[in-house]
Design a protein around this motif. Sequence first.
Motif, PDB file in Angstrom:
ATOM      1  N   ARG A  49      45.921  38.208  37.179  1.00 28.89           N
ATOM      2  CA  ARG A  49      45.775  39.666  37.128  1.00 28.89           C
ATOM      3  C   ARG A  49      45.142  40.053  35.799  1.00 28.89           C
ATOM      4  O   ARG A  49      45.621  39.638  34.739  1.00 28.89           O
ATOM      5  N   CYS A  50      44.090  40.866  35.862  1.00 25.19           N
ATOM      6  CA  CYS A  50      43.277  41.140  34.668  1.00 25.19           C
ATOM      7  C   CYS A  50      43.047  42.631  34.465  1.00 25.19           C
ATOM      8  O   CYS A  50      42.549  43.321  35.358  1.00 25.19           O
ATOM      9  N   MET A  51      43.341  43.096  33.277  1.00 24.84           N
ATOM     10  CA  MET A  51      42.929  44.423  32.844  1.00 24.84           C
ATOM     11  C   MET A  51      41.414  44.409  32.603  1.00 24.84           C
ATOM     12  O   MET A  51      40.861  43.453  32.065  1.00 24.84           O
ATOM     13  N   HIS A  52      40.733  45.481  33.010  1.00 28.07           N
ATOM     14  CA  HIS A  52      39.314  45.635  32.665  1.00 28.07           C
ATOM     15  C   HIS A  52      38.931  47.108  32.838  1.00 28.07           C
ATOM     16  O   HIS A  52      39.416  47.786  33.742  1.00 28.07           O
ATOM     17  N   ASP A  53      38.065  47.582  31.954  1.00 28.81           N
ATOM     18  CA  ASP A  53      37.691  49.001  31.943  1.00 28.81           C
ATOM     19  C   ASP A  53      36.401  49.287  32.693  1.00 28.81           C
ATOM     20  O   ASP A  53      35.992  50.441  32.819  1.00 28.81           O
ATOM     21  N   ALA A  54      35.752  48.242  33.195  1.00 32.94           N
ATOM     22  CA  ALA A  54      34.512  48.382  33.954  1.00 32.94           C
ATOM     23  C   ALA A  54      34.352  47.116  34.783  1.00 32.94           C
ATOM     24  O   ALA A  54      35.043  46.126  34.550  1.00 32.94           O
ATOM     25  N   PRO A  55      33.447  47.118  35.755  1.00 30.38           N
ATOM     26  CA  PRO A  55      33.247  45.896  36.546  1.00 30.38           C
ATOM     27  C   PRO A  55      32.935  44.702  35.653  1.00 30.38           C
ATOM     28  O   PRO A  55      32.178  44.810  34.691  1.00 30.38           O
ATOM     29  N   GLN A  56      33.535  43.553  35.973  1.00 30.46           N
ATOM     30  CA  GLN A  56      33.329  42.320  35.210  1.00 30.46           C
ATOM     31  C   GLN A  56      33.171  41.161  36.175  1.00 30.46           C
ATOM     32  O   GLN A  56      34.099  40.865  36.928  1.00 30.46           O
ATOM     33  N   ASP A  57      32.023  40.518  36.151  1.00 33.81           N
ATOM     34  CA  ASP A  57      31.732  39.358  37.003  1.00 33.81           C
ATOM     35  C   ASP A  57      32.400  39.454  38.368  1.00 33.81           C
ATOM     36  O   ASP A  57      31.936  40.179  39.232  1.00 33.81           O
ATOM     37  N   VAL A  58      33.544  38.781  38.591  1.00 31.26           N
ATOM     38  CA  VAL A  58      34.151  38.758  39.928  1.00 31.26           C
ATOM     39  C   VAL A  58      35.058  39.954  40.187  1.00 31.26           C
ATOM     40  O   VAL A  58      35.602  40.091  41.287  1.00 31.26           O
ATOM     41  N   VAL A  60      35.767  44.073  40.512  1.00 28.66           N
ATOM     42  CA  VAL A  60      35.053  45.315  40.808  1.00 28.66           C
ATOM     43  C   VAL A  60      35.755  46.502  40.156  1.00 28.66           C
ATOM     44  O   VAL A  60      36.924  46.436  39.773  1.00 28.66           O
ATOM     45  N   ASP A  61      34.997  47.599  40.016  1.00 30.03           N
ATOM     46  CA  ASP A  61      35.530  48.865  39.500  1.00 30.03           C
ATOM     47  C   ASP A  61      36.198  48.674  38.132  1.00 30.03           C
ATOM     48  O   ASP A  61      35.664  47.987  37.275  1.00 30.03           O
ATOM     49  N   ALA A  62      37.379  49.273  37.952  1.00 30.05           N
ATOM     50  CA  ALA A  62      38.110  49.172  36.688  1.00 30.05           C
ATOM     51  C   ALA A  62      39.598  49.070  36.976  1.00 30.05           C
ATOM     52  O   ALA A  62      40.089  49.558  37.997  1.00 30.05           O
ATOM     53  N   TYR A  63      40.302  48.416  36.086  1.00 31.16           N
ATOM     54  CA  TYR A  63      41.763  48.303  36.161  1.00 31.16           C
ATOM     55  C   TYR A  63      42.279  48.451  34.737  1.00 31.16           C
ATOM     56  O   TYR A  63      42.525  47.471  34.041  1.00 31.16           O
ATOM     57  N   PRO A  64      42.425  49.689  34.277  1.00 31.37           N
ATOM     58  CA  PRO A  64      42.747  49.935  32.863  1.00 31.37           C
ATOM     59  C   PRO A  64      44.180  49.568  32.505  1.00 31.37           C
ATOM     60  O   PRO A  64      45.038  49.378  33.377  1.00 31.37           O
TER      61      PRO A  64
END
Length: 469
Positions: A49-58, A60-64
Amino acid sequence: MIDVLVIGGGNAALCAALMAREAGASVMLLESAPREWRGGNSMHVRNLRCMHDAPQDVLVDAYPEEEFWQDLLKVTGGQTDEALARLVIRHSAGCRDWMRRHGVRFQPSLAGTLHLSRTNAFFMGGGKALVNAYYRSAEALGVQVRYRSPVASLELDGPRFRAAVLESGERIQARSCVLACGGFESNREWLREAWGRNERGEWPADNFLIRGTRFNQGTLLRFMQGAGADIIGDPSQSHCVAIDARAPLYDGGIVTRVDCVSLGVVLNREGQRFYDEGEDFWPKRYAIWGRLVAQQPGQVGFCIIDSKAVGRFMPPVFPGVKTDSLDALARALGLPEAAVLRTMADYNAACRGTDFDHTVLDGCHTEGLAPAKSHWARTIDKPPFYGYALRPGVTFTYLGLKTDASAAVHFGGQPSDNLFAAGEIMAGNVLGKGYTAGVGMSIGTAFGRIAGARAAGAALGKTTHADLA
């Protein structure tokens, strides 16, 4: 003398060994299992499970960060250390480049894994490929790996680590140590002790299956309890999933999970529903169903769907029992026919809504039914019908060692300066109860890397500034 001794052989242990070696320490890793069973529960995992603020490689969207935190807060019911949880969340945003450098590869989410393409990065080849990649990298870097090396006890001088004593009697000294040897889910007597007898006089733990490794006996967790280490968590809490009752006692892994619960109804052996199958998205609720089944008579449940659900979930390894009528399905599953037909008739009559959409929290719900089904409530009336007998499948236990942001083991509220913990043996700091998909790998990766860097610093007499991004 070895600089850093890592006890354990799964994801957290490997992350610790790699980080310590990268920091310049000599490292030995002790895996209790034989080589062919190396990796502990990590060989059964699928994603992180990964936090990300914008789409990243695999992804989609964002998960802040705040959404990740709220998801964790909800499933744990607040039984989590927010500072440590947020440390894990923030770490999850940047660890994948480091993982790639050690041979881990990622892929988009698998078909049928609902709602995870935004939140979870899947490992190409699954957990076995991840474990193998880490072992290859560790051996290439000069980490000494020893298999079939279960540790029986530690030599401690107060809170300081001195040596590990193997079951064979061999003594291994090191300047610092990382404990990453899992919980006690494979120790049936300890599970019995934790769960006790229920009001029906049953020992629920006798009917538990173990989804992962048979080698997690909790030996060093029990030793550390007796040595005065600070302990956190409820011994009866665990990552416990409803799995196919035909699964093997150990190492059934993820393919034994039954993922159609939210598309159907779940009955106990008396033919009664006992919980809301559509409470929330499945990745946020699948890990409560093992405990729910464990609380039912005989520690067994039965998931029932009809043909409308087929193709909407990841199929389990065992096919469901298939019949052309609900009464025939009840008989085939060994359930009381009249009770099942009454329960199913009441459920079908209570279904409301026509906007069925399994990808969102839709408006299909029940009215006047207890327990309610909050979403995805459709009549179960189109043959053929399918039934899956369920048992509790324990993945890992949450009782563990109290740690801080440095991964140091605590004794009487004070951190050790050369003994650290990572992975399932300390996951209870973040997971007091509940689970959401992929967060165990987030915890193990974050604290494995922190523990490895700190252990190297302790061994080498310097503060390490290893890149934890």
